[in-house]
Design a protein around this motif. Structure first.
Motif, PDB file in Angstrom:
ATOM      1  N   VAL A 137       0.868  -1.178   0.000  1.00  0.00           N
ATOM      2  CA  VAL A 137       0.000   0.000   0.000  1.00  0.00           C
ATOM      3  C   VAL A 137       0.905   1.229   0.000  1.00  0.00           C
ATOM      4  O   VAL A 137       1.708   1.414   0.925  1.00  0.00           O
ATOM      5  CB  VAL A 137      -0.922   0.022   1.230  1.00  0.00           C
ATOM      6  N   GLU A 138       0.802   2.048  -1.038  1.00  0.00           N
ATOM      7  CA  GLU A 138       1.639   3.239  -1.121  1.00  0.00           C
ATOM      8  C   GLU A 138       0.938   4.418  -0.459  1.00  0.00           C
ATOM      9  O   GLU A 138      -0.230   4.713  -0.743  1.00  0.00           O
ATOM     10  CB  GLU A 138       1.965   3.567  -2.577  1.00  0.00           C
ATOM     11  N   LEU A 139       1.663   5.084   0.425  1.00  0.00           N
ATOM     12  CA  LEU A 139       1.151   6.237   1.148  1.00  0.00           C
ATOM     13  C   LEU A 139       1.949   7.455   0.686  1.00  0.00           C
ATOM     14  O   LEU A 139       3.116   7.610   1.040  1.00  0.00           O
ATOM     15  CB  LEU A 139       1.317   6.011   2.657  1.00  0.00           C
ATOM     16  N   PRO A 140       1.340   8.322  -0.118  1.00  0.00           N
ATOM     17  CA  PRO A 140       2.101   9.445  -0.686  1.00  0.00           C
ATOM     18  C   PRO A 140       2.569  10.429   0.382  1.00  0.00           C
ATOM     19  O   PRO A 140       1.868  10.702   1.360  1.00  0.00           O
ATOM     20  CB  PRO A 140       1.098  10.113  -1.630  1.00  0.00           C
ATOM     21  N   LEU A 141       3.778  10.935   0.171  1.00  0.00           N
ATOM     22  CA  LEU A 141       4.266  12.066   0.951  1.00  0.00           C
ATOM     23  C   LEU A 141       3.800  13.351   0.271  1.00  0.00           C
ATOM     24  O   LEU A 141       3.910  13.486  -0.949  1.00  0.00           O
ATOM     25  CB  LEU A 141       5.790  12.046   1.039  1.00  0.00           C
ATOM     26  N   ASP A 142       3.288  14.265   1.042  1.00  0.00           N
ATOM     27  CA  ASP A 142       2.676  15.480   0.506  1.00  0.00           C
ATOM     28  C   ASP A 142       3.688  16.627   0.528  1.00  0.00           C
ATOM     29  O   ASP A 142       4.085  17.072   1.604  1.00  0.00           O
ATOM     30  CB  ASP A 142       1.444  15.840   1.346  1.00  0.00           C
ATOM     31  N   PRO A 143       4.109  17.125  -0.644  1.00  0.00           N
ATOM     32  CA  PRO A 143       5.070  18.230  -0.636  1.00  0.00           C
ATOM     33  C   PRO A 143       4.528  19.480   0.044  1.00  0.00           C
ATOM     34  O   PRO A 143       5.289  20.251   0.628  1.00  0.00           O
ATOM     35  CB  PRO A 143       5.354  18.474  -2.125  1.00  0.00           C
ATOM     36  N   ALA A 144       3.210  19.670   0.012  1.00  0.00           N
ATOM     37  CA  ALA A 144       2.632  20.858   0.641  1.00  0.00           C
ATOM     38  C   ALA A 144       2.770  20.828   2.159  1.00  0.00           C
ATOM     39  O   ALA A 144       2.742  21.881   2.809  1.00  0.00           O
ATOM     40  CB  ALA A 144       1.159  20.982   0.241  1.00  0.00           C
ATOM     41  N   SER A 145       2.904  19.628   2.742  1.00  0.00           N
ATOM     42  CA  SER A 145       3.045  19.512   4.195  1.00  0.00           C
ATOM     43  C   SER A 145       4.493  19.319   4.614  1.00  0.00           C
ATOM     44  O   SER A 145       4.767  18.957   5.757  1.00  0.00           O
ATOM     45  CB  SER A 145       2.214  18.329   4.699  1.00  0.00           C
ATOM     46  N   GLY A 146       5.428  19.536   3.687  1.00  0.00           N
ATOM     47  CA  GLY A 146       6.839  19.279   3.993  1.00  0.00           C
ATOM     48  C   GLY A 146       7.202  17.826   3.829  1.00  0.00           C
ATOM     49  O   GLY A 146       8.066  17.309   4.540  1.00  0.00           O
ATOM     50  N   TRP A 147       6.545  17.143   2.885  1.00  0.00           N
ATOM     51  CA  TRP A 147       6.822  15.737   2.582  1.00  0.00           C
ATOM     52  C   TRP A 147       6.511  14.824   3.769  1.00  0.00           C
ATOM     53  O   TRP A 147       7.277  13.934   4.114  1.00  0.00           O
ATOM     54  CB  TRP A 147       8.253  15.523   2.096  1.00  0.00           C
ATOM     55  N   LEU A 148       5.341  15.048   4.372  1.00  0.00           N
ATOM     56  CA  LEU A 148       4.840  14.166   5.423  1.00  0.00           C
ATOM     57  C   LEU A 148       3.665  13.366   4.878  1.00  0.00           C
ATOM     58  O   LEU A 148       2.961  13.823   3.971  1.00  0.00           O
ATOM     59  CB  LEU A 148       4.403  14.972   6.646  1.00  0.00           C
ATOM     60  N   PRO A 149       3.420  12.169   5.398  1.00  0.00           N
ATOM     61  CA  PRO A 149       2.275  11.379   4.927  1.00  0.00           C
ATOM     62  C   PRO A 149       0.987  11.820   5.618  1.00  0.00           C
ATOM     63  O   PRO A 149       1.003  12.259   6.781  1.00  0.00           O
ATOM     64  CB  PRO A 149       2.649   9.958   5.347  1.00  0.00           C
ATOM     65  N   ASP A 150      -0.112  11.675   4.904  1.00  0.00           N
ATOM     66  CA  ASP A 150      -1.435  11.904   5.483  1.00  0.00           C
ATOM     67  C   ASP A 150      -1.946  10.559   5.995  1.00  0.00           C
ATOM     68  O   ASP A 150      -2.473   9.746   5.232  1.00  0.00           O
ATOM     69  CB  ASP A 150      -2.381  12.484   4.435  1.00  0.00           C
ATOM     70  N   TRP A 166       5.799   1.263   7.329  1.00  0.00           N
ATOM     71  CA  TRP A 166       7.160   1.798   7.346  1.00  0.00           C
ATOM     72  C   TRP A 166       7.117   3.312   7.227  1.00  0.00           C
ATOM     73  O   TRP A 166       6.517   3.856   6.295  1.00  0.00           O
ATOM     74  CB  TRP A 166       7.980   1.259   6.176  1.00  0.00           C
ATOM     75  N   LEU A 167       7.746   3.991   8.182  1.00  0.00           N
ATOM     76  CA  LEU A 167       8.034   5.417   8.050  1.00  0.00           C
ATOM     77  C   LEU A 167       9.548   5.592   8.043  1.00  0.00           C
ATOM     78  O   LEU A 167      10.269   4.858   8.722  1.00  0.00           O
ATOM     79  CB  LEU A 167       7.432   6.212   9.205  1.00  0.00           C
ATOM     80  N   ASN A 168      10.022   6.561   7.271  1.00  0.00           N
ATOM     81  CA  ASN A 168      11.463   6.812   7.148  1.00  0.00           C
ATOM     82  C   ASN A 168      11.715   8.304   7.337  1.00  0.00           C
ATOM     83  O   ASN A 168      11.475   9.094   6.433  1.00  0.00           O
ATOM     84  CB  ASN A 168      11.949   6.332   5.774  1.00  0.00           C
ATOM     85  N   PHE A 169      12.154   8.659   8.541  1.00  0.00           N
ATOM     86  CA  PHE A 169      12.486  10.053   8.842  1.00  0.00           C
ATOM     87  C   PHE A 169      13.713  10.085   9.738  1.00  0.00           C
ATOM     88  O   PHE A 169      13.774   9.306  10.689  1.00  0.00           O
ATOM     89  CB  PHE A 169      11.309  10.758   9.531  1.00  0.00           C
ATOM     90  N   PRO A 170      14.663  10.992   9.453  1.00  0.00           N
ATOM     91  CA  PRO A 170      14.760  11.869   8.294  1.00  0.00           C
ATOM     92  C   PRO A 170      14.654  11.063   6.993  1.00  0.00           C
ATOM     93  O   PRO A 170      15.205   9.980   6.885  1.00  0.00           O
ATOM     94  CB  PRO A 170      16.121  12.527   8.443  1.00  0.00           C
ATOM     95  N   ASN A 171      13.976  11.670   6.025  1.00  0.00           N
ATOM     96  CA  ASN A 171      13.500  10.907   4.882  1.00  0.00           C
ATOM     97  C   ASN A 171      14.480  10.856   3.722  1.00  0.00           C
ATOM     98  O   ASN A 171      15.068  11.867   3.334  1.00  0.00           O
ATOM     99  CB  ASN A 171      12.173  11.517   4.390  1.00  0.00           C
ATOM    100  N   ASN A 172      14.625   9.673   3.183  1.00  0.00           N
ATOM    101  CA  ASN A 172      15.301   9.435   1.920  1.00  0.00           C
ATOM    102  C   ASN A 172      14.202   9.207   0.877  1.00  0.00           C
ATOM    103  O   ASN A 172      13.428   8.256   1.021  1.00  0.00           O
ATOM    104  CB  ASN A 172      16.191   8.195   2.029  1.00  0.00           C
ATOM    105  N   PRO A 173      14.055  10.096  -0.117  1.00  0.00           N
ATOM    106  CA  PRO A 173      15.044  11.033  -0.635  1.00  0.00           C
ATOM    107  C   PRO A 173      14.827  12.504  -0.275  1.00  0.00           C
ATOM    108  O   PRO A 173      15.638  13.341  -0.648  1.00  0.00           O
ATOM    109  CB  PRO A 173      14.850  10.880  -2.146  1.00  0.00           C
ATOM    110  N   THR A 174      13.751  12.872   0.422  1.00  0.00           N
ATOM    111  CA  THR A 174      13.350  14.279   0.494  1.00  0.00           C
ATOM    112  C   THR A 174      14.058  15.091   1.567  1.00  0.00           C
ATOM    113  O   THR A 174      13.988  16.317   1.545  1.00  0.00           O
ATOM    114  CB  THR A 174      11.838  14.390   0.744  1.00  0.00           C
ATOM    115  N   GLY A 175      14.694  14.432   2.541  1.00  0.00           N
ATOM    116  CA  GLY A 175      15.317  15.157   3.634  1.00  0.00           C
ATOM    117  C   GLY A 175      14.337  15.652   4.681  1.00  0.00           C
ATOM    118  O   GLY A 175      14.727  16.342   5.625  1.00  0.00           O
ATOM    119  N   ALA A 176      13.048  15.314   4.552  1.00  0.00           N
ATOM    120  CA  ALA A 176      12.042  15.767   5.518  1.00  0.00           C
ATOM    121  C   ALA A 176      12.304  15.168   6.891  1.00  0.00           C
ATOM    122  O   ALA A 176      12.806  14.043   7.014  1.00  0.00           O
ATOM    123  CB  ALA A 176      10.642  15.375   5.038  1.00  0.00           C
TER     124      ALA A 176
END
Length: 376
Positions: A137-150, A166-176
């Motif tokens: 299940v893909e959970l998009p990261l939202d650029p408007a929220s600073g690349w956080l998932p909803d 799975w959450l990955n923070f600090p995030n690869n590739p966005t640095g969020a």
């Protein structure tokens, strides 16, 4: 012969394709400065190498799957210093062969029908889920929220089917970088719907500005929660393959039962060198300063070349929008002809379209040369 259909369906791993493109460029006589793959190329500190050499024994034995007590205790000491949290080294920590292997294998340990991963993102969690026979299940990261998932985008029916998020923070590739509130909300959902929240924190010790990133291990309740970390980035030890997973004792116990079957414990001499690494902080401060120096050398030239900062301050990655909406793969090919290698954002999933990632792993001198080559 008959191969696993999952392997056939996956196609070529994206960074293998990048290696092929680089090899073709080199064959044409182009000298490359490689910001594509995020493999640290800093020198492993001498005291760590000396600890490794001192740990070599005349007789070699198989490492135990739950790791050396000394390493588990060193990890627990580091967690206490870095995050102000006490974990039990005997029940809440297990060493891993870097972080990639546990990101791949964790789905095999857990139940549930599906695994949720964020996109754009590190592809190994999704690939491990597929090999474990799970739906992704893909959970998009939202650029408007600073690349956080909803997290509210995961409906109740999907949440009930999950075995793992799975959450990955600090995030690869966005640095969020994740706020504590996101981790708290994700952990509450994990407990409510009985799945595991696994946080890949491989870049927790590399940040280019701002405050130090938080950890899932700082949550008040670690039921159904684990965090994964590694020495690859923190201590410039990618070839040592040494990390850990820590958190919920029930899941750690399950991992200890699983891991003898796959033989992924680090060698004991690597574990003993890792004790020295986790117990020292000055070398990590030096590593952070060096990545910041490299960013400062490269970033002005990228701006002048039309790239726009699109990411956060975590990791050693620069996540950039391509100039004038240029296709990310076309952009990477164009830069390759000038000897500058970056990773197209599409390598990290559909959410990466229109972006490229620069890994600040070349030397400062190479970063300065890349800045020269980027001049319009």
């Amino acid at each position: 012969m008959r191969l696993n259909p999952v392997l056939d369906a996956l196609g070529t791993y994206p960074f293998v394709r990048l290696d092929e493109a680089k090899a073709a460029a080199v064959a044409r006589g182009i000298e490359l400065i490689d910001f594509g793959i995020g493999e640290p190329r800093e020198e492993t500190p001498a005291f760590i190498r000396e600890a490794l050499a001192a740990s070599l024994a005349p007789v070699s034995t198989y490492p135990k799957a739950d790791g050396l007590p000394a390493l588990r205790e060193a990890v627990a000491r580091w967690i206490a210093r870095r995050f102000g949290v006490a974990v039990d080294p005997s029940t809440q920590v297990v060493p891993t062969l870097g972080s990639k292997e546990v990101v791949f294998h964790l789905a095999e340990v857990l139940g549930g029908e599906a695994v949720a991963v964020t996109t754009p993102g590190y592809p190994v969690g999704a690939r491990g889920a597929l090999f474990a026979g799970r739906e992704v299940v893909e959970l998009p990261l939202d650029p408007a929220s600073g690349w956080l998932p909803d997290l509210d985008a995961l409906d109740p029916a999907t949440l009930r089917r999950l075995g793992l998020l799975w959450l990955n923070f600090p995030n690869n590739p966005t640095g969020a970088v994740a706020p504590p509130e996101l981790l708290e909300r994700a952990a509450a959902l994990a407990r409510e719907h009985d799945f595991v929240l696994a946080c890949d924190e491989a870049y927790s010790e590399i940040w280019l500005a701002g405050d130090a990133p938080v950890s899932a291990l700082q949550l008040e309740d670690l039921t159904n929660v684990v965090a994964v970390n590694t020495l690859s980035k923190r201590s410039s030890m990618p070839g040592y393959r040494s990390g850990f997973v820590a958190g919920d004792p029930t899941l750690i116990a399950a991992l200890k039962r699983y891991r003898p079957n796959v033989g992924v414990a680090p060698q004991e001499f690597v574990q003993l060198a890792s004790v020295a690494a986790w117990d020292d902080e000055p070398h990590v401060e030096a590593v952070r300063a060096r990545y910041r120096e490299k960013r400062d050398l490269l970033w002005p030239a990228l701006q002048d070349a039309g790239f726009a900062d699109a990411g956060g301050d975590g990791t050693f990655f620069l996540w950039l929008r391509t100039p004038d909406g240029e296709d990310e793969e076309a952009c990477a090919v164009r830069l390759l002809e000038h000897g500058v290698v970056c990773a197209p954002g599409s390598f990290f999933g559909p959410g990466g379209a229109g972006h490229v990632r620069f890994a600040l792993v070349p030397t400062p001198e190479a970063c300065a040369e890349a800045a020269r080559r980027l001049k319009p």
